[in-house]
Motif scaffolding. Structure first.
Motif, short mmCIF file in Angstrom:
data_model
loop_
_atom_site.label_atom_id
_atom_site.label_comp_id
_atom_site.label_asym_id
_atom_site.label_seq_id
_atom_site.Cartn_x
_atom_site.Cartn_y
_atom_site.Cartn_z
N TYR A 84 -10.42 17.16 -20.16
CA TYR A 84 -11.38 16.45 -21.00
C TYR A 84 -12.78 16.47 -20.40
CZ TYR A 84 -10.80 12.45 -17.83
OH TYR A 84 -10.75 11.62 -16.72
N SER A 85 -13.73 16.36 -21.30
CA SER A 85 -15.13 16.21 -20.97
C SER A 85 -15.61 14.94 -21.68
CB SER A 85 -15.93 17.41 -21.46
OG SER A 85 -17.32 17.15 -21.35
N LEU A 86 -16.33 14.14 -20.95
CA LEU A 86 -16.80 12.86 -21.46
C LEU A 86 -18.31 12.83 -21.28
CD1 LEU A 86 -15.67 9.96 -22.31
CD2 LEU A 86 -15.93 9.39 -19.91
N VAL A 87 -19.04 12.73 -22.37
CA VAL A 87 -20.50 12.61 -22.33
C VAL A 87 -20.85 11.24 -22.89
CG1 VAL A 87 -22.70 13.52 -23.17
CG2 VAL A 87 -20.84 15.09 -22.57
N ILE A 88 -21.65 10.49 -22.14
CA ILE A 88 -22.05 9.16 -22.59
C ILE A 88 -23.55 9.17 -22.85
CG2 ILE A 88 -22.12 6.70 -22.07
CD1 ILE A 88 -19.70 7.13 -20.23
N ASN A 89 -23.90 8.85 -24.08
CA ASN A 89 -25.29 8.77 -24.50
C ASN A 89 -25.62 7.34 -24.88
OD1 ASN A 89 -25.52 11.56 -24.29
ND2 ASN A 89 -25.11 11.91 -26.46
N ASN A 122 -15.46 4.20 -16.24
CA ASN A 122 -16.69 5.00 -16.28
C ASN A 122 -17.66 4.45 -17.33
OD1 ASN A 122 -15.81 6.79 -14.28
ND2 ASN A 122 -14.93 8.20 -15.75
N ILE A 123 -17.15 4.10 -18.49
CA ILE A 123 -17.99 3.52 -19.54
C ILE A 123 -18.56 2.18 -19.06
CG2 ILE A 123 -18.04 2.60 -21.90
CD1 ILE A 123 -15.72 4.60 -22.52
N GLY A 124 -17.73 1.37 -18.40
CA GLY A 124 -18.19 0.09 -17.87
C GLY A 124 -19.26 0.27 -16.81
N SER A 125 -19.15 1.32 -16.01
CA SER A 125 -20.16 1.62 -15.00
C SER A 125 -21.50 1.93 -15.66
CB SER A 125 -19.69 2.80 -14.14
OG SER A 125 -20.70 3.22 -13.28
N VAL A 126 -21.47 2.69 -16.73
CA VAL A 126 -22.70 2.99 -17.47
C VAL A 126 -23.29 1.70 -18.04
CG1 VAL A 126 -23.61 4.13 -19.54
CG2 VAL A 126 -22.09 5.37 -17.97
N LEU A 127 -22.45 0.84 -18.58
CA LEU A 127 -22.93 -0.44 -19.12
C LEU A 127 -23.64 -1.24 -18.03
CD1 LEU A 127 -23.18 -2.65 -21.24
CD2 LEU A 127 -20.87 -3.38 -20.62
N GLU A 128 -23.08 -1.28 -16.84
CA GLU A 128 -23.72 -2.01 -15.74
C GLU A 128 -25.06 -1.39 -15.37
OE1 GLU A 128 -23.12 -5.00 -14.39
OE2 GLU A 128 -21.70 -5.01 -16.07
#
Length: 144
Positions: A84-89, A122-128
């Motif tokens: 998988y590849s996960l890109v967060i924008n 990982n999503i939570g880390s971006v939120l922080e």
């Protein structure tokens, strides 16, 4: 432009409710892929978001949100794993998307709960990181 986006984050997510809890950040999960393990992984990520006290699944009326693009594929067509590849924008209220970060991984068919929890982290880390940027005085922010 990122400064304006962080300003929006400040207005939306530093504001607290009557119970002094931060607002739950909307997350739009967009998945591309047809493999079985990828389907299971996507279900686990959605489940983690649904149980979260910090995140919630975005609705069509949400402007500002984290947009998570999850692309999965079975590397050997045997349904034993997914790559998988996960890109967060970050999506602005005007519906423009700005790249924030990316992750890649491999997940075995019997590990989707663990992998889903890792993706949620990982999503939570971006939120922080977004919250920290929103709380950083303008003069102290990095040039982005």
């Amino acid at each position: 432009m990122l400064r304006a986006l962080v300003g929006c984050a400040l207005a939306l997510f530093v504001a607290t409710s009557a119970a002094a809890q931060p607002a739950r950040m909307p997350v739009q999960l967009q998945r591309t892929g047809t493999d079985e393990v990828g389907n299971a992984l996507t279900f686990r990520v959605r489940d983690e978001i649904g149980r979260s006290g910090q995140l919630r699944e975005a609705t069509t009326s949400d402007g500002f949100a984290l947009v998570v693009h999850l692309v999965t594929m079975d590397p050997d067509d045997m349904s034993r794993q997914t790559v998988y590849s996960l890109v967060i924008n970050l999506r602005s209220a005007e519906r423009d998307e700005y790249y924030f970060t990316t992750f890649v991984g491999v997940c075995g068919a019997n590990q989707t709960a663990v992998c889903g929890a890792r993706i949620y982290q990982n999503i939570g880390s971006v939120l922080e990181q977004v919250r920290q940027l929103a709380n950083t005085p303008r003069a102290s922010r990095p040039n982005t």
